[in-house]
Design an enzyme around this catalytic site. Sequence first.
Site, short mmCIF file in Angstrom:
data_model
loop_
_atom_site.label_atom_id
_atom_site.label_comp_id
_atom_site.label_asym_id
_atom_site.label_seq_id
_atom_site.Cartn_x
_atom_site.Cartn_y
_atom_site.Cartn_z
N ASP A 12 -53.16 -25.67 -3.64
CA ASP A 12 -52.01 -25.92 -2.53
C ASP A 12 -53.59 -25.76 -1.61
O ASP A 12 -53.30 -25.66 -0.48
CB ASP A 12 -51.36 -24.95 -1.34
CG ASP A 12 -49.68 -25.36 -2.80
OD1 ASP A 12 -50.42 -26.43 -3.47
OD2 ASP A 12 -49.52 -24.04 -2.95
N ASN B 277 -40.08 -38.35 -4.33
CA ASN B 277 -41.31 -38.69 -4.02
C ASN B 277 -41.85 -40.31 -5.19
O ASN B 277 -42.40 -40.46 -4.38
CB ASN B 277 -42.62 -37.81 -3.88
CG ASN B 277 -42.85 -37.60 -2.14
OD1 ASN B 277 -42.69 -37.79 -1.86
ND2 ASN B 277 -41.55 -35.61 -2.59
N LEU C 12 -51.65 -25.81 -13.40
CA LEU C 12 -52.53 -26.57 -13.75
C LEU C 12 -53.70 -25.46 -14.31
O LEU C 12 -54.57 -24.19 -13.08
CB LEU C 12 -52.73 -27.91 -13.23
CG LEU C 12 -51.59 -28.76 -13.15
CD1 LEU C 12 -52.46 -30.05 -12.45
CD2 LEU C 12 -51.37 -29.35 -14.43
N GLU D 297 -57.89 -24.01 -7.00
CA GLU D 297 -57.05 -22.68 -6.11
C GLU D 297 -55.56 -23.71 -5.33
O GLU D 297 -56.20 -24.50 -5.04
CB GLU D 297 -58.13 -22.83 -4.94
CG GLU D 297 -57.03 -21.09 -4.22
CD GLU D 297 -58.33 -20.45 -3.40
OE1 GLU D 297 -57.40 -19.96 -2.76
OE2 GLU D 297 -59.39 -21.61 -3.33
N GLU E 69 -38.56 -37.07 4.39
CA GLU E 69 -38.75 -38.01 5.19
C GLU E 69 -39.65 -38.39 5.29
O GLU E 69 -40.20 -39.89 5.39
CB GLU E 69 -37.71 -38.41 6.41
CG GLU E 69 -36.68 -39.12 6.92
CD GLU E 69 -36.29 -39.01 7.82
OE1 GLU E 69 -36.74 -39.79 8.43
OE2 GLU E 69 -34.69 -38.04 8.24
N GLY F 285 -37.41 -36.20 -7.86
CA GLY F 285 -38.95 -37.33 -7.54
C GLY F 285 -37.96 -37.90 -6.98
O GLY F 285 -38.32 -39.55 -6.86
N HIS G 299 -47.60 -31.19 -0.69
CA HIS G 299 -46.73 -30.09 -0.06
C HIS G 299 -46.34 -30.23 1.39
O HIS G 299 -46.50 -30.50 1.56
CB HIS G 299 -48.55 -28.94 -0.36
CG HIS G 299 -47.65 -27.71 -0.46
ND1 HIS G 299 -47.21 -26.87 -1.16
CD2 HIS G 299 -47.67 -27.29 1.18
CE1 HIS G 299 -46.75 -25.77 -0.44
NE2 HIS G 299 -46.84 -25.67 0.12
N GLU H 223 -42.78 -36.70 3.61
CA GLU H 223 -43.36 -36.77 2.73
C GLU H 223 -43.27 -38.69 2.37
O GLU H 223 -44.03 -38.80 1.54
CB GLU H 223 -43.12 -36.22 1.71
CG GLU H 223 -43.06 -34.33 2.33
CD GLU H 223 -41.92 -34.13 0.61
OE1 GLU H 223 -42.39 -34.12 0.06
OE2 GLU H 223 -41.73 -32.75 0.96
N ARG I 71 -45.61 -26.77 -11.68
CA ARG I 71 -46.70 -26.23 -12.83
C ARG I 71 -48.16 -25.89 -12.44
O ARG I 71 -48.72 -26.78 -11.94
CB ARG I 71 -46.48 -26.52 -14.15
CG ARG I 71 -45.64 -26.56 -14.59
CD ARG I 71 -45.01 -25.26 -15.17
NE ARG I 71 -45.73 -25.02 -16.60
CZ ARG I 71 -45.66 -22.88 -17.01
NH1 ARG I 71 -44.22 -23.04 -16.67
NH2 ARG I 71 -46.20 -23.12 -17.94
C1 GAR Z 1 -41.53 -32.16 -2.46
O1 GAR Z 1 -40.82 -31.54 -1.72
C2 GAR Z 1 -42.26 -31.99 -2.80
O2 GAR Z 1 -42.78 -31.70 -1.52
C3 GAR Z 1 -42.57 -30.22 -3.03
O3 GAR Z 1 -41.37 -30.26 -4.06
C4 GAR Z 1 -40.37 -31.40 -3.35
C5 GAR Z 1 -40.15 -32.12 -4.10
O4 GAR Z 1 -39.67 -33.18 -3.96
N1 GAR Z 1 -43.77 -29.89 -3.81
C6 GAR Z 1 -44.11 -28.77 -3.75
O5 GAR Z 1 -43.42 -27.42 -3.56
C7 GAR Z 1 -44.99 -28.22 -4.54
N2 GAR Z 1 -46.19 -27.28 -4.23
P1 GAR Z 1 -39.05 -34.35 -5.44
O6 GAR Z 1 -39.03 -34.16 -6.66
O7 GAR Z 1 -38.01 -35.11 -4.49
O8 GAR Z 1 -40.52 -35.50 -4.89
#
Ligand code: GAR
Length: 222
Positions: free
Chosen positions: A149, A18, A97, A147, A176, A16, A113, A178, A95
């Site tokens: 991503d 992000n 959807l 679809e 960083e 978490g 992503h 993100e 997951r």
């Molecule tokens: C992040 O790098 C996010 O972009 C990726 O999982 C990580 C979660 O980190 N998401 C995916 O790969 C979705 N396809 P976080 O839980 O610390 O935010």
Amino acid sequence: MSKSRLRVGVLVSGSGSNLQALIDSCSGTDHPAEIVTVISNRPGVKALERARAAGIEAVTVDHKAYPDRESFDAEMQRALDSAGAEFVCLAGFMRLLTPGFVEHWSGRMINIHPSLLPSFKGLNVQQRAIDAGARFSGCTVHFVTPEMDVGPIIQQAVVPVHQDDSAESLAARILEQEHRIYPASLRWVAEGRIRIEGGRVLLDNAAAPAGSMLNPAPESAR
Ligand code: GAR
């Protein structure tokens, strides 16, 4: 008189970080978005703790307790509705959807992503970028379509891939960025500055949203 804030539900599966970036950015009452619920498909993850620490409702909908994707998604829908969510952010939600759920939130659900889509969809994308000899990688914020991503891109940020990178070191460099572009994108959406036209995202009706690539997002996006 203050305008009503966009009510956002965040779906998570793990750490978490992000989510934390979104919480921190939305914390002021003058922010146009407000996180009203955080829903995890995995019990006991750190993202749930982060939500509680910020005084945000934290809900677990354990996918293992549901016989199929439809019933799991229906329960998440109920949780989002009961929190009055109007918009959904996927933040490390791992997951797939169902088309019905995605359709319901069409134009109202975004994802982050850790690659420069449309390259490297799916899992283990940092290792795959290294293995492919990519010189650059990065991250993408996009609207969610059925679809995986794929979907109109709001913002991207680019990072270099170093010769001696491991998946972990590259993932940290990407994370960083993100944490910078996800809150900025949500703010744009909540301010009503984003429009989808012909599969492309327009910011303030312009074809190429600013604040992407190697430059910091403009002040107005933070
Ligand atoms: C992040 O790098 C996010 O972009 C990726 O999982 C990580 C979660 O980190 N998401 C995916 O790969 C979705 N396809 P976080 O839980 O610390 O935010």
